[in-house]
Design a protein around this motif. Structure first.
Motif, short mmCIF file in Angstrom:
data_model
loop_
_atom_site.label_atom_id
_atom_site.label_comp_id
_atom_site.label_asym_id
_atom_site.label_seq_id
_atom_site.Cartn_x
_atom_site.Cartn_y
_atom_site.Cartn_z
N ILE A 90 0.83 -1.22 0.00
CA ILE A 90 0.00 0.00 0.00
C ILE A 90 0.86 1.26 0.00
N VAL A 91 1.88 1.30 0.85
CA VAL A 91 2.72 2.50 0.94
C VAL A 91 3.55 2.67 -0.31
N ILE A 92 4.27 1.62 -0.71
CA ILE A 92 5.15 1.72 -1.88
C ILE A 92 4.34 1.88 -3.17
N GLY A 93 3.09 1.38 -3.17
CA GLY A 93 2.25 1.46 -4.36
C GLY A 93 1.91 2.88 -4.78
N TYR A 94 1.97 3.83 -3.84
CA TYR A 94 1.70 5.23 -4.17
C TYR A 94 2.64 5.76 -5.25
N PHE A 95 3.86 5.27 -5.24
CA PHE A 95 4.89 5.83 -6.11
C PHE A 95 4.86 5.27 -7.53
N PHE A 96 3.92 4.37 -7.82
CA PHE A 96 3.85 3.77 -9.15
C PHE A 96 2.46 3.98 -9.74
N PRO A 97 2.37 4.79 -10.81
CA PRO A 97 1.07 5.08 -11.44
C PRO A 97 0.32 3.79 -11.81
N GLY A 98 -0.96 3.74 -11.45
CA GLY A 98 -1.78 2.58 -11.75
C GLY A 98 -1.76 1.55 -10.63
N PHE A 99 -0.60 1.34 -10.04
CA PHE A 99 -0.48 0.33 -8.99
C PHE A 99 -1.19 0.76 -7.72
N ARG A 100 -1.17 2.08 -7.43
CA ARG A 100 -1.83 2.58 -6.22
C ARG A 100 -3.34 2.34 -6.26
N HIS A 101 -3.92 2.40 -7.46
CA HIS A 101 -5.36 2.16 -7.59
C HIS A 101 -5.69 0.70 -7.31
N PHE A 102 -4.83 -0.19 -7.79
CA PHE A 102 -5.03 -1.62 -7.55
C PHE A 102 -5.03 -1.92 -6.05
N THR A 103 -4.04 -1.38 -5.32
CA THR A 103 -3.95 -1.69 -3.89
C THR A 103 -5.14 -1.14 -3.13
N ALA A 104 -5.65 0.02 -3.53
CA ALA A 104 -6.79 0.61 -2.82
C ALA A 104 -8.06 -0.20 -3.04
N TYR A 105 -8.39 -0.47 -4.29
CA TYR A 105 -9.62 -1.21 -4.58
C TYR A 105 -9.57 -2.63 -4.05
N PHE A 106 -8.41 -3.29 -4.22
CA PHE A 106 -8.35 -4.69 -3.79
C PHE A 106 -8.26 -4.81 -2.27
N SER A 107 -7.75 -3.79 -1.60
CA SER A 107 -7.78 -3.78 -0.13
C SER A 107 -9.22 -3.82 0.36
#
Length: 204
Positions: free
Chosen positions: A112-129
């Protein structure tokens, strides 16, 4: 510079903090907003005296955090049943979805934290969480930490780079997109390996 970047700069120039908050919150939900560009430009504005650094940082972090929260609750309300409906179109069957849910509950919160720094990946972590019903208290803490660090990085970068902020941001964004693809591939391979190891243990 693309038209979208011009539009973003215009909003920040005219609406400053309110524009920054709304666009970052929308970007976290999935609206196509050049987030890193937006924050770096805002950081540059703090040099010119048009925005305050501390206030810009807090507004950016809070806007990002609110967007990640909305994404979490959208994922939680839609849930795995929604993913099961669209799964056949994405070549996901029920077994694969359950395995992904189990895997994310065990390991996904670390991204979740590291995912912020990668476009597209942060959305995946939020929705799938949300879809995997990750404990909200833990999610909120990680999302808030990531939002602050992400905002601090790019707003500070815009302040340090000064007049060179635009050129460096485009280069950095290109590498972050590539890094996000690599990270997603690594996560997928680890996921496949964990499934294979789980099958092997069942056979034993």
């Amino acid at each position: 510079m693309h038209e979208l970047e011009h539009y973003v700069m215009s909003i920040i120039f005219h609406y400053r903090y309110a524009g920054l908050f709304i666009m970052l919150m929308g970007g976290m939900i999935g609206i196509p907003v050049p987030d890193e560009f937006l924050m770096t430009f805002s950081g540059f504005q703090t040099i010119l005296g048009r925005m305050n650094f501390a206030k810009t940082l807090l507004v950016a972090a809070f806007g990002s955090f609110m967007g990640m929260n909305l994404s979490y609750w959208i994922g939680r309300r839609l849930g795995i049943p929604f993913l099961e409906k669209v799964g056949p179109f994405l070549h996901f069957n029920e077994k694969k979805i359950k395995s992904a849910e189990h895997w994310f509950q065990r390991f996904g919160d670390r991204l979740i934290v590291i995912g912020y720094f990668f476009p597209g990946f942060r959305h995946f972590t939020a929705y799938f969480s949300g879809m995997s019903k990750l404990h909200y208290g833990r999610y909120a803490l990680l999302a808030a930490t990531g939002a602050f660090l992400w905002a601090l990085t790019f707003i500070t970068l815009g302040r340090i780079l000064g007049a060179h902020w635009e050129k460096i941001t485009f280069i950095l964004h290109r590498y972050l997109v590539r890094g996000g693809i690599v990270l997603a591939l690594i996560v997928f391979l680890i996921y496949l390996y964990s499934i294979k190891r789980g099958k092997a243990s069942l056979e034993d």
